[in-house]
Design an enzyme around this catalytic site. Structure first.
Site, short mmCIF file in Angstrom:
data_model
loop_
_atom_site.label_atom_id
_atom_site.label_comp_id
_atom_site.label_asym_id
_atom_site.label_seq_id
_atom_site.Cartn_x
_atom_site.Cartn_y
_atom_site.Cartn_z
N ASP A 104 0.85 -1.19 0.00
CA ASP A 104 0.00 0.00 0.00
C ASP A 104 0.89 1.24 0.00
OD1 ASP A 104 -3.22 0.44 1.09
OD2 ASP A 104 -1.85 2.17 1.00
N ALA B 121 -6.47 1.42 -5.27
CA ALA B 121 -7.09 2.27 -6.29
C ALA B 121 -7.36 3.65 -5.71
CB ALA B 121 -8.43 1.67 -6.73
N THR C 122 -15.98 -2.59 -9.34
CA THR C 122 -17.20 -1.92 -8.86
C THR C 122 -18.36 -2.11 -9.84
OG1 THR C 122 -18.12 0.31 -8.59
CG2 THR C 122 -16.19 0.15 -9.94
N ASP C 123 -19.58 -2.00 -9.31
CA ASP C 123 -20.76 -2.05 -10.20
C ASP C 123 -20.88 -0.76 -11.03
OD1 ASP C 123 -21.46 -0.31 -8.13
OD2 ASP C 123 -23.42 -1.22 -7.75
N GLU C 124 -20.09 0.27 -10.67
CA GLU C 124 -20.21 1.55 -11.38
C GLU C 124 -19.76 1.45 -12.83
OE1 GLU C 124 -19.13 4.98 -8.99
OE2 GLU C 124 -19.51 3.87 -7.15
N TYR D 283 -13.85 7.94 -12.47
CA TYR D 283 -13.56 6.78 -11.62
C TYR D 283 -14.02 5.49 -12.28
CZ TYR D 283 -14.45 3.28 -7.98
OH TYR D 283 -14.52 2.10 -7.26
N LYS E 232 -11.93 2.18 -13.74
CA LYS E 232 -12.13 0.80 -13.26
C LYS E 232 -12.56 -0.10 -14.43
CE LYS E 232 -11.85 -0.55 -9.54
NZ LYS E 232 -10.72 -1.03 -8.70
N ASN F 59 -22.00 -0.46 -3.41
CA ASN F 59 -21.44 0.44 -2.39
C ASN F 59 -21.24 -0.27 -1.06
OD1 ASN F 59 -22.73 2.20 -4.44
ND2 ASN F 59 -22.07 3.82 -3.07
N ASN G 149 -30.87 7.87 -1.45
CA ASN G 149 -29.97 8.59 -0.53
C ASN G 149 -30.73 9.29 0.59
OD1 ASN G 149 -27.81 7.81 -2.09
ND2 ASN G 149 -27.64 9.75 -3.19
N ARG H 128 -23.84 16.40 -8.17
CA ARG H 128 -22.59 15.91 -8.74
C ARG H 128 -22.75 15.83 -10.27
NH1 ARG H 128 -21.13 9.96 -6.69
NH2 ARG H 128 -19.96 11.01 -5.07
N PRO H 129 -21.77 16.33 -11.04
CA PRO H 129 -21.90 16.20 -12.50
C PRO H 129 -21.91 14.73 -12.91
CG PRO H 129 -19.99 17.58 -11.90
CD PRO H 129 -20.53 16.98 -10.64
#
Ligand code: NAD
Ligand code: TYD
Length: 348
Positions: free
Chosen positions: A33, A83, A130-132, A155, A159, A184, A254, A286-287
């Protein structure tokens, strides 16, 4: 067996390190790390002297250093978590995400390939993703392993790119690999830039709770220790060249999540009912904000028997307790650079 776990001083990585060091005394676990703002060795204080554990400080983008490390340890397996992980930071500085997430991953892939050349038997490169990468869902539907990649943030683009390179090394060089795409995470030791620990910290300090846009964005939350268990299962039992989605079967808008958090915090802090909710402040969106993430985790459930072990209410309860009982940890991570980050992100 010698296993390299990268990013082990971070949030998820520290839970994975602890699980492997405690469960597998016969493995040698090397934690690599760079100790960026997100890495914290306090997370692993209680296991740092274990005989099967070694910490190495170093950067995955330093090719010479990484090649020497692989030469020295000849890792049988790599579990790659290191990451840059925060979407808002990726919007401000995308190149940092390409450097660590794409180039750093490439350097690790090359080092692993060069160590084992044509004989990869019983070896595995496991990429934690990630699922993103799938982009955004509308109000209905779930991400499956067959969903096309469609990343929207720097991001998630970084990924997605590293996922593709891992896959390409499998196809081109016969490198055994696994990829998991998880929703998340929340739980203890998470850096307070992500929604849940940021809001816990702000509630403690009576600071505004900055909800982006109208708050009607949806995420699927998973307790970090359940993610670590899934990683253990995939590492040992996952099929070569497979990807698995990991999720909490636990979607929250959220604003609903924030209200639940406020209620639990009022009770724990003995504050008047409704006082934390009054801190909610709607701020500029957030954009490129992805509307909704939700995972279909039936593949890992059916093939490997994994499912989350705690409900969201239980997990959130434990998480809040941990932050309230570990004020020193929280204070140490919110001093210095955090203040500058916070000013730039929320006060402009
Ligand atoms: P984190 O930001 O808490 O930790 C990242 C760790 O990587 C830190 O310890 C940091 O010091 C280290 N690191 C960063 N750059 C490095 C470099 N160049 N060389 C060596 N080490 C470096 O991240 P996290 O939330 O624990 O996420 C871990 C992994 O899981 C990431 O790959 C992330 O994309 C993925 N993931 C995270 C979530 C989530 O909800 N947090 C969900 C799904 C997948
Ligand atoms: P975050 O924890 O940053 O995770 P991700 O962007 O990877 O999903 O954010 C979770 C959700 O909370 C996301 O929809 C953005 C929103 N959010 C806010 O409304 N305010 C905040 O200050 C933060 C950090 C996030």
């Amino acid at each position: 067996m010698t296993i390299l776990i990268t990013g082990g001083a971070g949030f998820i990585g520290s839970h994975v390190i602890r699980l492997f060091v405690e469960t597998y005394p016969n493995y040698h676990i090397v934690n690599l790390d760079a100790l960026t703002y997100a890495g914290n060795l306090e997370n692993l204080k209680d296991i740092e002297d274990r005989p099967n554990y070694t910490f190495v400080k170093g950067d995955i983008t330093n090719e010479v250093f990484i090649n020497d490390l692989f030469e020295k340890y000849k890792f049988d397996g790599v579990i790659h978590l290191a990451a840059e992980s925060h979407v808002d930071r990726s919007i401000k500085d995308p190149l940092a995400f390409v450097k660590t997430n794409v180039i750093g991953t490439m350097i690790l892939l090359n080092a692993f390939k060069n160590t084992w050349k044509d004989n990869f038997s019983n070896k595995l490169f496991y990429h934690i993703s990630t699922d993103e990468v799938y982009g955004t869902l509308g109000r209905t539907g779930l991400f499956t392993e067959m969903t096309s990649y469609d990343p929207n943030s720097p991001y998630s683009a970084s990924k997605a790119s590293s996922d593709h390179f891992v896959r390409a090394y499998g196809e081109t060089y016969g490198m055994p690999y696994a990829i998991t795409n998880c929703s998340n995470n929340y739980g203890q030791n998470q850096f307070p830039e992500k929604l849940i620990p940021l809001f816990i910290n702000n509630i403690i300090n009576h600071k505004p709770l900055p909800v982006y846009g109208d708050g009607n964005y949806t995420r699927d939350w998973l307790y970090v220790k359940d993610h670590a268990v899934a990683i253990d299962l995939v590492f040992h039992k996952g099929k070569n060249k497979e990807t698995y989605n990991i999720g909490g079967f636990n979607e929250w808008k959220n604003i609903d999540l924030v209200k639940l958090l406020c209620q639990q915090m009022d009770e724990k802090l003995n504050r008047e009912k409704g006082s934390s909710e009054r801190l909610i402040t709607y701020v500029k969106d957030r954009p490129g904000h992805d509307l909704r993430y939700a995972i279909d985790a039936s593949k890992i459930n059916q093939e490997l028997g994994w499912k989350p072990s705690v409900t969201f209410e239980e997990g959130l309860n434990k998480t809040i307790d941990w932050y309230l009982n570990n004020e020193e940890w929280l204070h140490s991570v919110i001093s210095g650079d955090y203040k500058t980050y916070y000013e730039k992100q929320y006060n402009n």
